[in-house]
Design an enzyme around this catalytic site. Structure first.
Site, PDB file in Angstrom:
ATOM      1  N   PRO A   8       0.790  -1.229   0.000  1.00  0.00           N
ATOM      2  CA  PRO A   8       0.000   0.000   0.000  1.00  0.00           C
ATOM      3  C   PRO A   8       0.823   1.280   0.000  1.00  0.00           C
ATOM      4  CG  PRO A   8      -0.926  -1.555   1.546  1.00  0.00           C
ATOM      5  CD  PRO A   8       0.352  -2.171   1.034  1.00  0.00           C
ATOM      6  N   ASN A   9       0.385   2.197  -0.816  1.00  0.00           N
ATOM      7  CA  ASN A   9       0.903   3.574  -0.903  1.00  0.00           C
ATOM      8  C   ASN A   9       2.269   3.693  -1.569  1.00  0.00           C
ATOM      9  OD1 ASN A   9      -1.375   4.799   0.449  1.00  0.00           O
ATOM     10  ND2 ASN A   9      -0.603   3.838   2.315  1.00  0.00           N
ATOM     11  N   ARG A  16       4.785  11.004  -2.354  1.00  0.00           N
ATOM     12  CA  ARG A  16       4.365  10.807  -0.967  1.00  0.00           C
ATOM     13  C   ARG A  16       5.528  11.106  -0.008  1.00  0.00           C
ATOM     14  NH1 ARG A  16       4.474   4.783   1.519  1.00  0.00           N
ATOM     15  NH2 ARG A  16       3.481   5.245   3.509  1.00  0.00           N
ATOM     16  N   TYR A  21      10.598   9.394   2.035  1.00  0.00           N
ATOM     17  CA  TYR A  21      10.761   8.305   1.057  1.00  0.00           C
ATOM     18  C   TYR A  21      11.551   8.698  -0.196  1.00  0.00           C
ATOM     19  CZ  TYR A  21       7.233   6.185   4.073  1.00  0.00           C
ATOM     20  OH  TYR A  21       6.571   5.672   5.162  1.00  0.00           O
ATOM     21  N   ASN A  72       8.417  -5.004  -0.147  1.00  0.00           N
ATOM     22  CA  ASN A  72       8.161  -3.890   0.775  1.00  0.00           C
ATOM     23  C   ASN A  72       6.653  -3.891   1.018  1.00  0.00           C
ATOM     24  OD1 ASN A  72       7.690  -1.557   2.179  1.00  0.00           O
ATOM     25  ND2 ASN A  72       9.042  -0.290   0.914  1.00  0.00           N
ATOM     26  N   ALA A  75       2.608  -0.456   5.089  1.00  0.00           N
ATOM     27  CA  ALA A  75       2.048  -0.538   6.444  1.00  0.00           C
ATOM     28  C   ALA A  75       1.558  -1.943   6.794  1.00  0.00           C
ATOM     29  CB  ALA A  75       0.919   0.474   6.595  1.00  0.00           C
ATOM     30  N   GLU A  96      12.914  -8.500   2.948  1.00  0.00           N
ATOM     31  CA  GLU A  96      11.990  -7.422   3.289  1.00  0.00           C
ATOM     32  C   GLU A  96      12.749  -6.098   3.203  1.00  0.00           C
ATOM     33  OE1 GLU A  96      10.478  -7.941   7.216  1.00  0.00           O
ATOM     34  OE2 GLU A  96       9.650  -5.913   7.328  1.00  0.00           O
ATOM     35  N   HIS A  98      12.583  -1.835   3.535  1.00  0.00           N
ATOM     36  CA  HIS A  98      11.903  -0.590   3.905  1.00  0.00           C
ATOM     37  C   HIS A  98      12.791   0.572   3.526  1.00  0.00           C
ATOM     38  CE1 HIS A  98       8.723  -2.697   5.891  1.00  0.00           C
ATOM     39  NE2 HIS A  98       9.622  -3.452   6.467  1.00  0.00           N
ATOM     40  N   ARG A 105      11.430   5.482  13.733  1.00  0.00           N
ATOM     41  CA  ARG A 105      10.161   6.206  13.578  1.00  0.00           C
ATOM     42  C   ARG A 105       9.190   5.806  14.701  1.00  0.00           C
ATOM     43  NH1 ARG A 105       8.257   5.671   7.520  1.00  0.00           N
ATOM     44  NH2 ARG A 105       6.943   7.424   8.166  1.00  0.00           N
TER      45      ARG A 105
HETATM   46  C1  DQA Z   1       7.701   1.604   4.597  1.00  0.00           C
HETATM   47  C2  DQA Z   1       7.590   1.814   6.112  1.00  0.00           C
HETATM   48  C3  DQA Z   1       6.184   1.531   6.597  1.00  0.00           C
HETATM   49  O1  DQA Z   1       6.081   1.748   7.990  1.00  0.00           O
HETATM   50  C4  DQA Z   1       5.206   2.450   5.902  1.00  0.00           C
HETATM   51  O2  DQA Z   1       3.887   2.163   6.305  1.00  0.00           O
HETATM   52  C5  DQA Z   1       5.332   2.432   4.424  1.00  0.00           C
HETATM   53  C6  DQA Z   1       6.685   2.415   3.846  1.00  0.00           C
HETATM   54  C7  DQA Z   1       9.085   1.990   4.078  1.00  0.00           C
HETATM   55  O3  DQA Z   1       9.409   1.606   2.952  1.00  0.00           O
HETATM   56  O4  DQA Z   1       9.843   2.691   4.751  1.00  0.00           O
HETATM   57  O5  DQA Z   1       4.367   2.499   3.699  1.00  0.00           O
HETATM   58  O6  DQA Z   1       7.520   0.223   4.318  1.00  0.00           O
END
Ligand code: DQA
Length: 207
Positions: A8-9, A16, A21, A72, A75, A96, A98, A105
């Site tokens: 997501p996102n 964003r 990011y 990735n 959330a 994984e 991030h 954070r």
């Molecule tokens: C993320 C970190 C997550 O906590 C967040 O919800 C994201 C991006 C990252 O790439 O740093 O959507 O996965």
């Protein structure tokens, strides 16, 4: 085949929260990983969704051909039980990734349910984390192909030469060891490593 999966996102990368990011887009990430893996003769299938079920469907669909997953989960990292379950049903390792340092954070980002089912985690290195994950899968698969090629030639040999096998550039360790027990022993010897200038996108600099 390497699966590059974003949750997501992450489709909004570049737009964003760029202070968190960065400015690169998801298309930039997908191109970087695709070019890196192409340098090792490996195909990449990239997928992003804002829906957990769609991510599960994609992973399940490609479970037999996947040789490595770069994930990735956004959330969903901090909430999903189904994603790690799904990863456990694959027969290849997941890394994984991030982009941000989740541990620096909010407290709710410190826990990853996905990590339990991953081979490893790369956090906080910006989009370079995807590149390092790709490189890890590629070198592991190259080493494995090197071992297979050497095994076919000299069944009892431990030390082997680099060669080409099935389109994957190969390298091999100097001593045999069970898979999944570490990383250093599976990497090619320095002299057998693919020269830096041949590593696609090796010029990527960490953010
Ligand atoms: C993320 C970190 C997550 O906590 C967040 O919800 C994201 C991006 C990252 O790439 O740093 O959507 O996965």
């Amino acid at each position: 085949m390497i699966l590059l999966v974003n949750g997501p996102n992450l489709n909004l990368l570049g737009e964003r929260e760029p202070e968190v990011y960065g400015h690169e887009t998801l298309a930039d990430v997908e191109r970087m990983v695709t070019e890196t893996c192409a340098g090792y003769g490996l195909e990449v299938k990239a997928f992003q969704s804002n829906w957990e079920g769609a991510l599960l469907d994609f992973l399940q669909l490609h479970r037999h051909e996947a040789q490595g997953v770069i994930l990735n989960p956004g959330a969903l990292t901090h909430t999903s039980r189904a994603l790690p379950d799904c990863l456990r049903s694959l027969r290849c390792p997941t890394i994984e990734v991030h982009i941000s340092n989740v541990h620096a954070r909010e407290a709710w980002r410190h826990q990853s349910f996905v990590a339990e089912a991953a081979q490893g985690q790369i956090v906080g290195l910006g989009i370079a984390g995807y590149y390092y994950a790709a490189l890890h899968h590629c070198t592991q698969l190259a080493a494995k192909a090197g071992r297979a090629a050497a095994g076919a030639e000299r069944p009892s040999a431990g030390a082997v030469e680099a060669g080409a096998q099935g389109g994957v550039a190969t390298g091999a360790p100097t001593s045999a060891s069970p898979e999944g027990t570490g990383t250093g022993d599976l990497l090619p010897e320095p002299s057998q490593q693919i020269p830096v200038e041949q590593m696609a996108r090796g010029d990527y600099e960490p953010l």
